[in-house]
Design a protein around this motif. Structure first.
Motif, PDB file in Angstrom:
ATOM      1  N   CYS A  50       0.849  -1.187   0.000  1.00 51.98           N
ATOM      2  CA  CYS A  50       0.000   0.000   0.000  1.00 51.98           C
ATOM      3  C   CYS A  50       0.885   1.237   0.000  1.00 51.98           C
ATOM      4  N   ASN A  51       0.288   2.357  -0.352  1.00 48.08           N
ATOM      5  CA  ASN A  51       0.915   3.661  -0.191  1.00 48.08           C
ATOM      6  C   ASN A  51      -0.022   4.512   0.643  1.00 48.08           C
ATOM      7  N   GLN A  52       0.334   4.770   1.885  1.00 47.54           N
ATOM      8  CA  GLN A  52      -0.522   5.546   2.781  1.00 47.54           C
ATOM      9  C   GLN A  52       0.113   6.905   3.023  1.00 47.54           C
ATOM     10  N   TRP A  53      -0.529   7.934   2.522  1.00 46.13           N
ATOM     11  CA  TRP A  53      -0.057   9.304   2.716  1.00 46.13           C
ATOM     12  C   TRP A  53      -1.135  10.095   3.437  1.00 46.13           C
ATOM     13  N   HIS A  54      -0.772  10.627   4.585  1.00 46.84           N
ATOM     14  CA  HIS A  54      -1.728  11.293   5.468  1.00 46.84           C
ATOM     15  C   HIS A  54      -1.768  12.795   5.194  1.00 46.84           C
ATOM     16  N   SER A  55      -2.920  13.384   5.480  1.00 49.64           N
ATOM     17  CA  SER A  55      -2.999  14.841   5.530  1.00 49.64           C
ATOM     18  C   SER A  55      -2.687  15.289   6.951  1.00 49.64           C
ATOM     19  N   LYS A  56      -2.521  16.591   7.124  1.00 51.51           N
ATOM     20  CA  LYS A  56      -2.148  17.117   8.444  1.00 51.51           C
ATOM     21  C   LYS A  56      -3.304  17.114   9.438  1.00 51.51           C
TER      22      LYS A  56
END
Length: 780
Positions: free
Chosen positions: A350-356
């Motif tokens: 997976c590629n998990q990129w979070h927002s602030k």
């Protein structure tokens, strides 16, 4: 009974024709929460579910844990657990089922629906057709139950598709799309390439158990023979099972609607091949006494159709945290996209990129742009493939679906179609009624002219002024950086004193950080730093004065940066709206304590600062001067029911033997309903299955309370509360100029707290209690 009928030219299934206010197709968490919310708002609802249980991917048939904005406590979204019915369900499940047994979750969901006399539940019933009043309007649906050989024809003015694949929307002709949009369509820099893949696949899970005696396993012929076809096969072990193996995924390059059965067979092939490898390869001797306890028969679907509303959620809405006038829900899971080849891919699973922080979901995403009376709920809402990577998770789906339930009630009451509520003239009504049901909408506070508490003078037996968290805990070495997340008021920042043990002479760096955006908990702004020389020695009281001023009330991170020569004293006291955070990462949803995305994908770089899960997660012992005066009685009517820029709670002092809150009016008021919002720790994710929780009742939640009138008469008494929201319907309206709410401290180290108090007269309809008596005739 003997029954006989002679030959006939042909026959038809028995048909039942009914009518209701709202038909909900799909009984996953989204459809279930939508149906309950609408029923409590007074609608007659028919809930059509093609499975024998409710819950969809959360049910015992699939067994995926329900998650949303809290993301396993692995992001910076503090106090972000979804409110309303989904919160009620997850709290009830934890109370009964903190071990995470998926069969118990089934019973919780079925009970919640069965308790609503306004819901007709059709289990094992598949919606197979619809009729149209005109090109833009659905008139009825047909559904068939294989268990009782009955065809149902159901008319309604409003419909909600929560079916996952969008079965009703598809048949009705609603505009939809499948696959990933190009980067150019919405300017989404994270839009995947064809090589990565355009769809997320399905998953199946398996459970294992140790029998205590040798167990033989002979793999079926269709099992995968060569385990090395799975590039990550060395990740398999005897400790993980169930949805811990979420990455057993397949089907992203197939038609995830029409080839779902083929995908299931391939996943079975993988699962039995994996178990054959674990049992018979010789690499896992501990597996000798283990057996397969359960293998899923229904694949958990991630993605298929997405339908088009009047607005399409995109990557920009998530990462930039764009504000919408018609916000009715929110999300906060990472933008989580998977390679289309799933378990057979050599790419990361997976590629998990979070927002602030959390992002708003606008109401315009929740209805079809071309079918006038069709609401959208669950993973099919109007979102791009990239935004869907976040909005697809179950608690987020359920929360948005609750907005559909309230919207449907308003539409029915006013004779409107869904799109009409998106106008500025009506959206305020929808938002206000949503927040009355416990729905949290980031950036909004409940402004309720019908709430009698808004006009009351509010006093308390005591109000906590936070001057210290006592140093009565263990020492924590500062092997990594730690911070106290403190609710500070506008003006000069107070001094903070910590108790330290210092192994050898060193210099400790302290930082005061805040978030660049109001309501966020990502400490991306450093206001002040201090370098503090420390001699060696134990129990040193070290005071930090940052000599700075805040321009607005907000949370601040008082950071003690990592130093292996220093240990800080902990406190056993826990407190609403105050917690300790650690600069670290959660391997379930991130790979580093700093999110560092590749250049050019439109994702921010920032640090993760996370609390520990209980039973750990103790606060740092700290003295504060001057004391923080932010837990005032007036907070209970400020329209916010959780910590945001401040704690938004009244908190009593721990030494108050009888905490009480009094609402007084200059003239007597007629009160029929009282609503209270307690602290059930919205920072704790409450994963629904597999994971275990340290307690049945959240430690901040007031278990016992009493409500009295101005003469001391008891109007209501509770001895066993574990829910956030308590709705008290009085048997008869009471006329009084004063209400007194008496609370008990939840635990010896946790003071009583209350977020909200609302009072309504007899002419305000309100919502039925969640525990209304079960109707015996609403189960078809």
């Amino acid at each position: 009974m003997m029954y006989r009928e002679g030959p006939a030219a042909g026959r038809q299934f028995r048909t039942e024709r009914t009518a209701c206010d709202l038909v909900v197709v799909g009984g996953g968490l989204a459809g279930t929460c939508c149906a309950i919310t609408a029923a409590r708002a007074g609608l007659r609802v028919t809930l059509i579910q093609d499975r024998p249980v409710l819950g969809g991917n959360a049910s015992s048939e699939v067994r995926l844990w329900a998650l949303g904005a809290t993301s396993h406590m692995g992001n910076n979204n503090r106090w972000a657990r979804e409110g309303g019915v989904i919160d009620e369900i997850l709290l009830e499940n934890t109370f009964r089922n903190r071990e995470g047994n998926p069969l118990i979750l089934d019973t919780v969901l079925l009970e919640k629906v069965a308790c609503e006399s306004n819901i007709t539940l059709l289990l094992n019933t598949a919606m197979i057709d619809c009729t149209k009043a005109d090109a833009e309007t659905i008139a009825s649906v047909r559904a068939f139950c294989s268990q009782n050989s009955t065809m149902y024809e159901i008319e309604a003015p409003l419909f909600c598709d929560a079916s996952g694949d969008g079965a009703l929307g598809f048949l009705a002709g609603a505009a939809f799309r499948m696959g990933a949009e190009s980067c150019e369509e919405f300017g989404e820099k994270f839009a995947p390439t064809a090589e990565y893949g355009e769809l997320l696949g399905h998953s199946l899970y398996f459970y294992t158990k140790d029998t205590g005696k040798p167990v033989r396993f002979v793999a079926p012929d269709y099992a995968l023979k060569d385990i090395t076809q799975i590039p990550r096969y060395r990740r398999f072990n005897t400790q993980e099972h169930g949805c811990q193996l979420w990455w057993i995924e397949y089907g992203g390059r197939l038609d995830t609607v029409h080839q779902s059965e083929a995908i299931k067979w391939e996943l079975w092939r993988v699962i039995y091949g994996v178990w054959d490898y674990i049992k018979n390869s010789g690499e896992f001797p501990e597996a000798e006494t283990m057996t397969l306890e359960w293998v899923g028969q229904v694949p958990g679907k991630r993605e298929s159709r997405r339908f088009e509303g009047d607005y399409m959620l995109t990557q920009h809405d998530l990462i930039e945290q764009r504000e919408h006038d018609d916000a009715v829900s929110y999300g906060g899971w990472a933008v989580d996209l998977h390679p289309a080849d799933g378990v057979f891919s050599e790419k990361p699973s997976c590629n998990q990129w979070h927002s602030k922080g959390v992002y708003q979901i606008p109401y315009r995403c929740l209805y079809s742009r071309n079918i006038k009376n069709l609401f959208l709920a669950g993973r099919i809402i109007s979102a791009s493939h990239v935004a869907f990577g976040s909005s697809r998770v179950m608690a987020t789906c359920a929360h948005a679906a609750q907005a559909v339930g309230v919207a449907a009630a308003i539409c029915r009451r006013n004779g409107q179609q869904p799109a009409a509520l998106a106008s500025s003239q009506h959206i305020g009504e929808l938002q206000r009624e949503l927040m009355r049901t416990g729905q949290y909408i980031p950036g909004h506070r409940r402004d309720d002219p019908d709430d009698l508490a808004q006009a009351a003078t509010i006093t308390a037996s005591s109000c906590l002024r936070l001057d210290r968290l006592p140093p009565d805990g263990l020492m924590r070495p500062l092997e990594a950086s730690w911070a106290m997340l403190m609710p500070l008021s506008l003006g000069p920042v107070p001094q903070f004193t910590f108790q330290l043990d210092v192994a050898e002479t060193t210099t400790l760096r302290a930082e005061l950080r805040t978030s660049s955006r109001s309501g966020n908990f990502t400490p991306d702004v450093t206001l002040a730093t201090r370098e503090i020389p420390l001699p060696s020695g134990e129990k040193q009281d070290v005071t930090i004065d940052f000599h700075t001023t805040l321009e607005r009330s907000q949370y601040a991170f008082v950071c003690l940066m990592g130093n292996r020569n220093v240990a800080v004293r902990l406190s056993q006291q826990r407190l609403t709206g105050v917690l300790a955070a650690n600069h670290r990462f959660n391997g379930a949803v991130a790979t580093s304590n700093v999110q560092r995305p590749p250049e050019g994908i439109g994702i921010d770089t920032f640090e993760f600062w996370l609390p520990q899960r209980r039973p750990q997660g103790q606060n740092l012992a700290v003295a504060v001067s001057p004391a923080l005066d932010v837990f005032k009685a007036a907070n209970v009517t400020n329209g916010i029911g959780r910590p945001t820029d401040g704690p938004n709670a009244w908190v009593a002092t721990l030494d108050d033997p009888a905490p009480s809150l009094t609402l007084s009016w200059p003239q007597p008021q007629t009160i029929a309903r009282i609503e209270l919002t307690f602290d059930t720790d919205a920072d704790h994710p409450l994963e629904s299955v597999l994971m275990q929780h340290p307690e049945q009742v959240m430690p901040f939640c007031v278990r016992e309370y009493r409500v009295c009138d101005g003469h001391g008469n008891t109007l209501h008494e509770c001895r066993d509360n574990h829910q956030t929201r308590n709705v008290i319907r009085l048997p008869q309206p009471v006329v009084t100029e004063r209400l007194v709410i008496e609370l008990s401290h939840p635990l010896a180290n946790v003071p009583a707290a209350l977020f909200e108090v609302s009072c309504y007269g007899p002419d305000h309809p309100g919502a039925p209690l969640a525990d209304d008596a079960i109707s015996k005739n609403n189960i078809a």
